[in-house]
Design a protein around this motif. Structure first.
Motif, PDB file in Angstrom:
ATOM      1  N   GLU A 160      40.602 -65.671  24.625  1.00 50.10           N
ATOM      2  CA  GLU A 160      40.782 -66.950  23.930  1.00 50.10           C
ATOM      3  C   GLU A 160      42.190 -67.088  23.374  1.00 50.10           C
ATOM      4  O   GLU A 160      42.789 -68.173  23.439  1.00 50.10           O
ATOM      5  CB  GLU A 160      39.751 -67.047  22.787  1.00 50.10           C
ATOM      6  N   ARG A 203      36.564 -69.744  31.258  1.00 50.29           N
ATOM      7  CA  ARG A 203      35.778 -69.344  30.078  1.00 50.29           C
ATOM      8  C   ARG A 203      36.607 -68.373  29.254  1.00 50.29           C
ATOM      9  O   ARG A 203      37.269 -67.500  29.822  1.00 50.29           O
ATOM     10  CB  ARG A 203      34.476 -68.674  30.529  1.00 50.29           C
ATOM     11  N   VAL A 218      36.959 -65.537  25.979  1.00 47.75           N
ATOM     12  CA  VAL A 218      36.201 -64.534  25.240  1.00 47.75           C
ATOM     13  C   VAL A 218      37.077 -63.972  24.130  1.00 47.75           C
ATOM     14  O   VAL A 218      38.311 -64.073  24.163  1.00 47.75           O
ATOM     15  CB  VAL A 218      35.740 -63.396  26.165  1.00 47.75           C
ATOM     16  N   SER A 219      36.413 -63.339  23.168  1.00 48.53           N
ATOM     17  CA  SER A 219      37.116 -62.698  22.058  1.00 48.53           C
ATOM     18  C   SER A 219      36.512 -61.328  21.799  1.00 48.53           C
ATOM     19  O   SER A 219      35.368 -61.043  22.209  1.00 48.53           O
ATOM     20  CB  SER A 219      37.005 -63.561  20.787  1.00 48.53           C
ATOM     21  N   ASP A 262      32.623 -59.899  21.555  1.00 52.96           N
ATOM     22  CA  ASP A 262      31.671 -60.613  22.409  1.00 52.96           C
ATOM     23  C   ASP A 262      31.022 -59.653  23.398  1.00 52.96           C
ATOM     24  O   ASP A 262      31.659 -58.724  23.906  1.00 52.96           O
ATOM     25  CB  ASP A 262      32.376 -61.704  23.224  1.00 52.96           C
ATOM     26  N   THR A 263      29.751 -59.901  23.691  1.00 55.70           N
ATOM     27  CA  THR A 263      29.091 -59.307  24.850  1.00 55.70           C
ATOM     28  C   THR A 263      28.635 -60.466  25.710  1.00 55.70           C
ATOM     29  O   THR A 263      27.884 -61.335  25.259  1.00 55.70           O
ATOM     30  CB  THR A 263      27.898 -58.432  24.452  1.00 55.70           C
ATOM     31  N   ILE A 264      29.131 -60.500  26.944  1.00 58.74           N
ATOM     32  CA  ILE A 264      28.877 -61.652  27.806  1.00 58.74           C
ATOM     33  C   ILE A 264      28.133 -61.239  29.066  1.00 58.74           C
ATOM     34  O   ILE A 264      28.150 -60.071  29.468  1.00 58.74           O
ATOM     35  CB  ILE A 264      30.194 -62.369  28.177  1.00 58.74           C
ATOM     36  N   GLU A 318      31.150 -55.966  27.606  1.00 58.54           N
ATOM     37  CA  GLU A 318      31.579 -55.943  26.211  1.00 58.54           C
ATOM     38  C   GLU A 318      33.084 -56.188  26.154  1.00 58.54           C
ATOM     39  O   GLU A 318      33.850 -55.534  26.878  1.00 58.54           O
ATOM     40  CB  GLU A 318      31.245 -54.598  25.566  1.00 58.54           C
TER      41      GLU A 318
END
Length: 256
Positions: free
Chosen positions: A81, A92, A94-95, A98-100, A108
């Motif tokens: 991000e 998309r 992420v930071s 996060d677990t996506i 992770e």
């Protein structure tokens, strides 16, 4: 339980490309996109179709093939991000923390700023694999282009906390030079001496030095050991703040 195949291959002058394939779902993830041709060649050789790209940071040698691969495969590009405006084709963000879900694969996200301010690393616990981009190298760490030593030290402590059985994949083949610096600051480390000999043999035979078990890195990589009393003594900094010890090691590495 998911079943994984991981392929690592050379790109550009010293980058690594990596593809992660989950066998049941067919999900195929490129870790960064340093160069289109070797990624395409590996996909074709394996009979895989690219579905996702996990971007660690914005540097050109990690994102050059993003848009071409996205156009060819309609792959989803995921990245940090904090660098959303610098990464081409990003779908998309992420930071850290996060677990996506990436095509059924649990990923992770770990904040690892220092090399850049927004870099992240990706841990796939089911594959027992860490993809650290340019944050952590075997026997080394990334140059501090945007962040500072204290920031990078905190980043590496997060990676060090992962399980010993994790396999470490990195963005570049820098291990031989890293080994020379590591031996200069930690010459009595037997495990490091053994790893350095192994690295010399691998490179002599044209073989990569990665991946490597994180357990070995915890014993041999001086950048992961800046708070180890033995290394602090070897650096002549027994009572220093570990971040300052880290900074001193990084300064030495910059001279190689």
């Amino acid at each position: 339980m998911p079943s994984f195949e991981i392929r690592q291959f050379g790109c550009r002058s010293d980058n690594f490309g990596v593809l992660v394939h989950e066998c049941e779902s067919g999900t195929t993830i490129s870790i960064d996109a340093p160069m289109e041709e070797p990624i395409l060649a590996t996909l074709e050789a394996e009979g895989w179709t690219l579905t996702h790209i996990l971007t660690t940071h914005h540097h050109g040698d990690h994102v050059t093939a993003n848009e071409a691969l996205k156009a060819r495969f309609r792959a989803e590009i995921i990245g940090p991000e904090k660098e959303r405006m610098k990464i081409p084709g990003l779908d998309r963000t992420v930071s850290g923390g996060d677990t996506i879900d990436v095509g059924g694969v649990a990923v992770e996200v770990i904040d690892t700023p220092g090399h850049t301010l927004g870099e992240v690393s990706y841990h796939l616990p089911e594959a027992k694999a860490l993809f650290a981009g340019d944050a952590l190298f075997s026997l080394g760490c990334g140059r501090l282009f945007e962040g500072d030593a204290a920031m990078m030290w905190e980043s590496l402590k997060r990676l060090r906390a992962l399980p010993d059985a994790t396999m470490l994949y990195c963005g570049h083949e820098y291990t031989a030079t890293n080994a020379k610096c590591a031996l200069s600051v930690d010459p009595d480390n037997i495990a490091l001496q053994e790893r350095a000999r192994e690295v010399d043999e691998l490179r002599l035979n044209g073989k990569p030095t990665l991946p490597v078990l994180l357990e070995r890195e915890k014993k041999t990589n001086p950048f992961l050991r800046a708070d180890d009393p033995d290394l602090m003594d070897a650096m002549g900094m027994p009572d220093a703040d570990p971040a300052d010890v880290f900074a001193a090691i990084r300064k030495k590495r910059d001279q190689y």
